[in-house]
Design a protein around this motif. Structure first.
Motif, PDB file in Angstrom:
ATOM      1  N   MET A  17      12.748  34.110  56.363  1.00 49.24           N
ATOM      2  CA  MET A  17      12.505  35.760  55.851  1.00 49.24           C
ATOM      3  C   MET A  17      12.794  35.676  57.232  1.00 49.24           C
ATOM      4  SD  MET A  17      12.677  35.597  52.305  1.00 49.24           S
ATOM      5  CE  MET A  17      12.864  37.565  52.210  1.00 49.24           C
ATOM      6  N   GLY A  18      12.054  35.306  58.208  1.00 48.01           N
ATOM      7  CA  GLY A  18      12.683  36.034  59.588  1.00 48.01           C
ATOM      8  C   GLY A  18      13.287  34.924  60.022  1.00 48.01           C
ATOM      9  N   LYS A  19      14.351  33.731  59.661  1.00 43.91           N
ATOM     10  CA  LYS A  19      15.650  33.968  60.390  1.00 43.91           C
ATOM     11  C   LYS A  19      16.640  34.202  60.815  1.00 43.91           C
ATOM     12  CE  LYS A  19      15.495  29.237  59.412  1.00 43.91           C
ATOM     13  NZ  LYS A  19      15.355  27.769  58.657  1.00 43.91           N
ATOM     14  N   GLU A  20      16.927  35.358  59.751  1.00 51.82           N
ATOM     15  CA  GLU A  20      18.002  36.371  60.027  1.00 51.82           C
ATOM     16  C   GLU A  20      17.750  37.206  61.326  1.00 51.82           C
ATOM     17  OE1 GLU A  20      19.439  38.166  56.396  1.00 51.82           O
ATOM     18  OE2 GLU A  20      19.529  35.824  55.868  1.00 51.82           O
ATOM     19  N   SER A  21      16.671  37.837  61.117  1.00 49.84           N
ATOM     20  CA  SER A  21      16.116  38.843  62.118  1.00 49.84           C
ATOM     21  C   SER A  21      15.239  38.538  63.212  1.00 49.84           C
ATOM     22  CB  SER A  21      14.634  40.193  60.974  1.00 49.84           C
ATOM     23  OG  SER A  21      13.482  39.033  60.794  1.00 49.84           O
ATOM     24  N   ASN A  22      15.312  37.184  64.022  1.00 54.66           N
ATOM     25  CA  ASN A  22      15.385  36.399  64.721  1.00 54.66           C
ATOM     26  C   ASN A  22      13.837  36.882  64.339  1.00 54.66           C
ATOM     27  OD1 ASN A  22      17.201  35.854  65.082  1.00 54.66           O
ATOM     28  ND2 ASN A  22      17.884  38.152  66.517  1.00 54.66           N
ATOM     29  N   ILE A  23      12.669  36.481  63.963  1.00 58.92           N
ATOM     30  CA  ILE A  23      10.934  36.781  64.177  1.00 58.92           C
ATOM     31  C   ILE A  23      10.635  36.291  65.396  1.00 58.92           C
ATOM     32  CG2 ILE A  23      10.659  34.392  62.354  1.00 58.92           C
ATOM     33  CD1 ILE A  23       8.166  36.124  61.824  1.00 58.92           C
ATOM     34  N   VAL A  24       9.587  36.185  66.103  1.00 56.02           N
ATOM     35  CA  VAL A  24       9.634  35.714  67.013  1.00 56.02           C
ATOM     36  C   VAL A  24       8.265  34.823  66.339  1.00 56.02           C
ATOM     37  CG1 VAL A  24       8.153  35.413  69.757  1.00 56.02           C
ATOM     38  CG2 VAL A  24      10.695  37.162  68.462  1.00 56.02           C
ATOM     39  N   ILE A  25       7.979  33.534  66.944  1.00 52.47           N
ATOM     40  CA  ILE A  25       6.389  32.626  67.151  1.00 52.47           C
ATOM     41  C   ILE A  25       5.904  32.331  67.669  1.00 52.47           C
ATOM     42  CG2 ILE A  25       5.760  30.852  64.901  1.00 52.47           C
ATOM     43  CD1 ILE A  25       8.872  31.088  63.200  1.00 52.47           C
ATOM     44  N   THR A  26       4.128  32.755  67.406  1.00 51.34           N
ATOM     45  CA  THR A  26       3.734  32.221  69.159  1.00 51.34           C
ATOM     46  C   THR A  26       2.328  32.168  67.945  1.00 51.34           C
ATOM     47  OG1 THR A  26       2.963  32.800  71.243  1.00 51.34           O
ATOM     48  CG2 THR A  26       2.774  34.304  69.264  1.00 51.34           C
ATOM     49  N   LYS A  27       1.318  32.006  69.141  1.00 54.17           N
ATOM     50  CA  LYS A  27      -0.108  31.138  69.247  1.00 54.17           C
ATOM     51  C   LYS A  27      -0.747  31.856  70.169  1.00 54.17           C
ATOM     52  CE  LYS A  27       0.979  26.869  66.668  1.00 54.17           C
ATOM     53  NZ  LYS A  27       1.042  25.467  67.165  1.00 54.17           N
ATOM     54  N   LEU A  28      -1.996  32.443  69.391  1.00 56.01           N
ATOM     55  CA  LEU A  28      -2.719  33.214  70.713  1.00 56.01           C
ATOM     56  C   LEU A  28      -2.785  32.428  71.229  1.00 56.01           C
ATOM     57  CD1 LEU A  28      -5.817  35.095  68.360  1.00 56.01           C
ATOM     58  CD2 LEU A  28      -4.178  35.876  69.967  1.00 56.01           C
ATOM     59  N   SER A  29      -3.353  30.899  71.255  1.00 58.75           N
ATOM     60  CA  SER A  29      -3.304  29.952  72.503  1.00 58.75           C
ATOM     61  C   SER A  29      -2.336  30.087  73.555  1.00 58.75           C
ATOM     62  CB  SER A  29      -3.707  28.370  72.057  1.00 58.75           C
ATOM     63  OG  SER A  29      -2.370  27.962  70.928  1.00 58.75           O
ATOM     64  N   ASP A  30      -0.533  30.247  73.500  1.00 56.74           N
ATOM     65  CA  ASP A  30      -0.132  30.797  74.313  1.00 56.74           C
ATOM     66  C   ASP A  30      -0.157  31.417  75.076  1.00 56.74           C
ATOM     67  OD1 ASP A  30       2.622  30.624  75.456  1.00 56.74           O
ATOM     68  OD2 ASP A  30       4.073  31.243  73.260  1.00 56.74           O
ATOM     69  N   GLY A  31       0.107  31.099  76.728  1.00 55.28           N
ATOM     70  CA  GLY A  31      -0.890  31.529  77.438  1.00 55.28           C
ATOM     71  C   GLY A  31       0.324  32.981  77.896  1.00 55.28           C
ATOM     72  N   THR A  32       2.025  32.810  76.626  1.00 58.10           N
ATOM     73  CA  THR A  32       2.790  34.195  76.862  1.00 58.10           C
ATOM     74  C   THR A  32       2.789  34.715  75.812  1.00 58.10           C
ATOM     75  OG1 THR A  32       4.579  32.782  76.391  1.00 58.10           O
ATOM     76  CG2 THR A  32       4.009  32.714  78.787  1.00 58.10           C
ATOM     77  N   TYR A  33       1.677  34.787  75.084  1.00 59.15           N
ATOM     78  CA  TYR A  33       1.909  35.801  73.827  1.00 59.15           C
ATOM     79  C   TYR A  33       1.564  36.833  74.417  1.00 59.15           C
ATOM     80  CZ  TYR A  33      -2.740  37.105  73.329  1.00 59.15           C
ATOM     81  OH  TYR A  33      -4.384  37.876  73.097  1.00 59.15           O
ATOM     82  N   LEU A  34       1.267  37.422  75.028  1.00 52.80           N
ATOM     83  CA  LEU A  34       0.961  38.833  74.834  1.00 52.80           C
ATOM     84  C   LEU A  34       2.662  38.971  75.508  1.00 52.80           C
ATOM     85  CD1 LEU A  34      -2.618  39.837  76.696  1.00 52.80           C
ATOM     86  CD2 LEU A  34      -1.307  40.905  74.140  1.00 52.80           C
ATOM     87  N   ARG A  35       3.018  38.183  76.667  1.00 56.16           N
ATOM     88  CA  ARG A  35       4.385  39.036  77.038  1.00 56.16           C
ATOM     89  C   ARG A  35       5.701  39.204  75.684  1.00 56.16           C
ATOM     90  NH1 ARG A  35       5.375  35.945  82.654  1.00 56.16           N
ATOM     91  NH2 ARG A  35       3.057  37.186  83.229  1.00 56.16           N
ATOM     92  N   LYS A  36       5.440  38.087  74.543  1.00 50.20           N
ATOM     93  CA  LYS A  36       6.244  38.140  73.393  1.00 50.20           C
ATOM     94  C   LYS A  36       5.863  39.386  72.670  1.00 50.20           C
ATOM     95  CE  LYS A  36       6.430  32.679  73.341  1.00 50.20           C
ATOM     96  NZ  LYS A  36       6.194  31.552  72.763  1.00 50.20           N
ATOM     97  N   LEU A  37       4.173  39.781  72.535  1.00 50.02           N
ATOM     98  CA  LEU A  37       4.116  41.001  71.536  1.00 50.02           C
ATOM     99  C   LEU A  37       4.574  42.088  72.431  1.00 50.02           C
ATOM    100  CD1 LEU A  37       2.499  41.612  69.173  1.00 50.02           C
ATOM    101  CD2 LEU A  37       0.748  41.521  70.591  1.00 50.02           C
ATOM    102  N   GLU A  38       4.383  42.327  73.701  1.00 51.43           N
ATOM    103  CA  GLU A  38       4.928  43.485  74.252  1.00 51.43           C
ATOM    104  C   GLU A  38       6.472  43.368  74.340  1.00 51.43           C
ATOM    105  OE1 GLU A  38       5.990  44.831  78.953  1.00 51.43           O
ATOM    106  OE2 GLU A  38       3.959  43.701  78.012  1.00 51.43           O
ATOM    107  N   ALA A  39       7.557  42.575  74.438  1.00 47.47           N
ATOM    108  CA  ALA A  39       9.101  42.602  74.245  1.00 47.47           C
ATOM    109  C   ALA A  39       9.107  42.931  72.349  1.00 47.47           C
ATOM    110  CB  ALA A  39       9.212  41.171  74.092  1.00 47.47           C
ATOM    111  N   CYS A  40       8.474  42.287  71.657  1.00 50.26           N
ATOM    112  CA  CYS A  40       8.628  42.792  70.615  1.00 50.26           C
ATOM    113  C   CYS A  40       8.501  44.036  70.257  1.00 50.26           C
ATOM    114  CB  CYS A  40       7.648  41.958  69.226  1.00 50.26           C
ATOM    115  SG  CYS A  40       7.825  39.839  69.079  1.00 50.26           S
ATOM    116  N   ILE A  41       7.021  45.095  70.389  1.00 48.85           N
ATOM    117  CA  ILE A  41       6.970  46.400  70.116  1.00 48.85           C
ATOM    118  C   ILE A  41       7.876  46.967  70.733  1.00 48.85           C
ATOM    119  CG2 ILE A  41       5.093  47.657  70.882  1.00 48.85           C
ATOM    120  CD1 ILE A  41       2.988  45.760  71.311  1.00 48.85           C
ATOM    121  N   ARG A  42       8.780  46.061  72.368  1.00 46.76           N
ATOM    122  CA  ARG A  42       8.932  47.325  73.014  1.00 46.76           C
ATOM    123  C   ARG A  42      11.068  47.346  71.611  1.00 46.76           C
ATOM    124  NH1 ARG A  42       8.902  48.911  78.203  1.00 46.76           N
ATOM    125  NH2 ARG A  42       7.217  48.090  79.296  1.00 46.76           N
TER     126      ARG A  42
END
Length: 92
Positions: free
Chosen positions: A19-44
């Motif tokens: 469902m998120g393919k069209e809206s370019n959903i970002v997929i990450t894991k808490l174990s990913d060292g860059t998840y906070l940066r990805k989350l920040e970009a999504c919020i912005r």
């Protein structure tokens, strides 16, 4: 509130990904060292994010996101993520 899925077979995960393919959903894991940066970009940018493999204990930095602790400064909606105030896009 934000949805939480308990999905031992991975069916809901596949559905959200499709469902998120069209809206370019970002997929990450808490174990990913860059998840906070990805989350920040999504919020912005107002993008959706799927955080996978979440355990019982969450990173405290997620608390303001989960409680939607928004505040205004200078007419702009902000959300504190870690030590940084991030501009909040209503589409997030």
């Amino acid at each position: 509130r934000w949805p939480l899925m308990i999905d031992p077979q991975g069916q809901a995960n596949r559905w959200v990904r499709n469902m998120g393919k069209e809206s370019n959903i970002v997929i990450t894991k808490l174990s990913d060292g860059t998840y906070l940066r990805k989350l920040e970009a999504c919020i912005r940018n107002g993008n959706s994010i799927l955080i996978e493999n979440v355990e019982e204990v969450l990173d405290p930095a997620l608390e303001p996101v989960l409680t939607k602790a928004l505040f205004k400064r200078g007419g702009q909606l902000l959300l504190r993520l870690g030590t940084e105030d991030v501009p909040y896009d209503e589409n997030f």
